[in-house]
Scaffold this motif. Sequence first.
Motif, PDB file in Angstrom:
ATOM      1  N   VAL A 265      -0.801  86.831  91.167  1.00 39.86           N
ATOM      2  CA  VAL A 265       0.118  86.359  92.208  1.00 39.86           C
ATOM      3  C   VAL A 265      -0.642  85.466  93.203  1.00 39.86           C
ATOM      4  O   VAL A 265      -0.157  84.401  93.590  1.00 39.86           O
ATOM      5  N   ALA A 266      -1.825  85.880  93.605  1.00 40.45           N
ATOM      6  CA  ALA A 266      -2.623  85.075  94.536  1.00 40.45           C
ATOM      7  C   ALA A 266      -2.969  83.723  93.919  1.00 40.45           C
ATOM      8  O   ALA A 266      -2.923  82.690  94.593  1.00 40.45           O
ATOM      9  N   GLU A 267      -3.307  83.716  92.630  1.00 39.87           N
ATOM     10  CA  GLU A 267      -3.626  82.469  91.933  1.00 39.87           C
ATOM     11  C   GLU A 267      -2.410  81.543  91.882  1.00 39.87           C
ATOM     12  O   GLU A 267      -2.522  80.336  92.148  1.00 39.87           O
ATOM     13  N   LEU A 268      -1.253  82.086  91.587  1.00 35.84           N
ATOM     14  CA  LEU A 268      -0.042  81.279  91.503  1.00 35.84           C
ATOM     15  C   LEU A 268       0.391  80.766  92.879  1.00 35.84           C
ATOM     16  O   LEU A 268       0.858  79.634  93.005  1.00 35.84           O
ATOM     17  N   GLU A 269       0.226  81.578  93.924  1.00 29.58           N
ATOM     18  CA  GLU A 269       0.561  81.124  95.271  1.00 29.58           C
ATOM     19  C   GLU A 269      -0.359  79.987  95.701  1.00 29.58           C
ATOM     20  O   GLU A 269       0.089  79.028  96.336  1.00 29.58           O
ATOM     21  N   ALA A 270      -1.630  80.065  95.350  1.00 31.91           N
ATOM     22  CA  ALA A 270      -2.560  78.981  95.682  1.00 31.91           C
ATOM     23  C   ALA A 270      -2.172  77.709  94.945  1.00 31.91           C
ATOM     24  O   ALA A 270      -2.263  76.606  95.489  1.00 31.91           O
ATOM     25  N   ARG A 271      -1.720  77.843  93.719  1.00 30.47           N
ATOM     26  CA  ARG A 271      -1.308  76.680  92.937  1.00 30.47           C
ATOM     27  C   ARG A 271      -0.052  76.032  93.527  1.00 30.47           C
ATOM     28  O   ARG A 271       0.102  74.816  93.511  1.00 30.47           O
ATOM     29  N   LEU A 272       0.848  76.849  94.071  1.00 32.34           N
ATOM     30  CA  LEU A 272       2.067  76.319  94.684  1.00 32.34           C
ATOM     31  C   LEU A 272       1.773  75.507  95.938  1.00 32.34           C
ATOM     32  O   LEU A 272       2.509  74.592  96.281  1.00 32.34           O
ATOM     33  N   LYS A 273       0.705  75.840  96.642  1.00 36.31           N
ATOM     34  CA  LYS A 273       0.364  75.148  97.880  1.00 36.31           C
ATOM     35  C   LYS A 273      -0.292  73.792  97.631  1.00 36.31           C
ATOM     36  O   LYS A 273      -0.486  73.038  98.572  1.00 36.31           O
ATOM     37  N   GLN A 274      -0.628  73.474  96.394  1.00 34.03           N
ATOM     38  CA  GLN A 274      -1.296  72.216  96.101  1.00 34.03           C
ATOM     39  C   GLN A 274      -0.305  71.064  96.033  1.00 34.03           C
ATOM     40  O   GLN A 274       0.839  71.223  95.631  1.00 34.03           O
ATOM     41  N   SER A 275      -0.774  69.900  96.447  1.00 34.64           N
ATOM     42  CA  SER A 275      -0.006  68.672  96.323  1.00 34.64           C
ATOM     43  C   SER A 275      -0.989  67.564  95.954  1.00 34.64           C
ATOM     44  O   SER A 275      -2.185  67.805  95.812  1.00 34.64           O
TER      45      SER A 275
ATOM     46  N   PRO B   1       0.625  61.615  92.469  1.00 33.72           N
ATOM     47  CA  PRO B   1       1.722  61.713  93.439  1.00 33.72           C
ATOM     48  C   PRO B   1       3.082  61.981  92.804  1.00 33.72           C
ATOM     49  O   PRO B   1       3.953  62.575  93.438  1.00 33.72           O
ATOM     50  N   SER B   2       3.267  61.572  91.562  1.00 41.79           N
ATOM     51  CA  SER B   2       4.560  61.807  90.912  1.00 41.79           C
ATOM     52  C   SER B   2       4.834  63.286  90.680  1.00 41.79           C
ATOM     53  O   SER B   2       5.976  63.678  90.454  1.00 41.79           O
ATOM     54  N   SER B   3       3.813  64.126  90.756  1.00 41.43           N
ATOM     55  CA  SER B   3       4.011  65.555  90.530  1.00 41.43           C
ATOM     56  C   SER B   3       4.441  66.295  91.800  1.00 41.43           C
ATOM     57  O   SER B   3       4.715  67.482  91.762  1.00 41.43           O
ATOM     58  N   ASP B   4       4.516  65.587  92.930  1.00 43.58           N
ATOM     59  CA  ASP B   4       4.885  66.225  94.199  1.00 43.58           C
ATOM     60  C   ASP B   4       6.369  66.538  94.299  1.00 43.58           C
ATOM     61  O   ASP B   4       6.779  67.293  95.154  1.00 43.58           O
ATOM     62  N   GLY B   5       7.187  65.948  93.475  1.00 45.03           N
ATOM     63  CA  GLY B   5       8.617  66.188  93.547  1.00 45.03           C
ATOM     64  C   GLY B   5       9.309  65.120  94.372  1.00 45.03           C
ATOM     65  O   GLY B   5       8.710  64.132  94.782  1.00 45.03           O
ATOM     66  N   LEU B   6      10.580  65.345  94.660  1.00 48.59           N
ATOM     67  CA  LEU B   6      11.383  64.333  95.338  1.00 48.59           C
ATOM     68  C   LEU B   6      11.388  64.474  96.853  1.00 48.59           C
ATOM     69  O   LEU B   6      11.833  63.567  97.553  1.00 48.59           O
ATOM     70  N   ALA B   7      10.941  65.581  97.374  1.00 47.85           N
ATOM     71  CA  ALA B   7      10.945  65.790  98.819  1.00 47.85           C
ATOM     72  C   ALA B   7       9.896  64.912  99.475  1.00 47.85           C
ATOM     73  O   ALA B   7       8.776  64.768  98.986  1.00 47.85           O
ATOM     74  N   LYS B   8      10.269  64.303 100.598  1.00 49.85           N
ATOM     75  CA  LYS B   8       9.326  63.467 101.320  1.00 49.85           C
ATOM     76  C   LYS B   8       8.392  64.351 102.129  1.00 49.85           C
ATOM     77  O   LYS B   8       8.811  65.378 102.681  1.00 49.85           O
ATOM     78  N   PRO B   9       7.119  63.973 102.250  1.00 46.27           N
ATOM     79  CA  PRO B   9       6.184  64.789 103.034  1.00 46.27           C
ATOM     80  C   PRO B   9       6.537  64.735 104.513  1.00 46.27           C
ATOM     81  O   PRO B   9       7.035  63.731 105.021  1.00 46.27           O
ATOM     82  N   VAL B  10       6.286  65.817 105.214  1.00 44.65           N
ATOM     83  CA  VAL B  10       6.566  65.905 106.644  1.00 44.65           C
ATOM     84  C   VAL B  10       5.399  65.277 107.388  1.00 44.65           C
ATOM     85  O   VAL B  10       4.244  65.660 107.198  1.00 44.65           O
ATOM     86  N   HIS B  11       5.710  64.298 108.209  1.00 45.77           N
ATOM     87  CA  HIS B  11       4.673  63.630 108.997  1.00 45.77           C
ATOM     88  C   HIS B  11       4.629  64.266 110.378  1.00 45.77           C
ATOM     89  O   HIS B  11       5.659  64.550 110.989  1.00 45.77           O
TER      90      HIS B  11
END
Length: 55
Positions: free
Chosen positions: A19-29, A37-47
Amino acid sequence: MRVVVADLTARLELVLGRVAELEARLKQSSSNSSKPPSSDGLAKPVHRRRVPRRR
């Protein structure tokens, strides 16, 4: 009974590690890993708002 508890404890430790490994992977961008960058999804980053400097 102790064998069952020891077995369940060992399984729980494995699951918590996974679970810790998967949570760390989710936090990556793309900004903090080698992912494109194409793997980040469609959401725009928060500036962050810039605070104007006083002169």
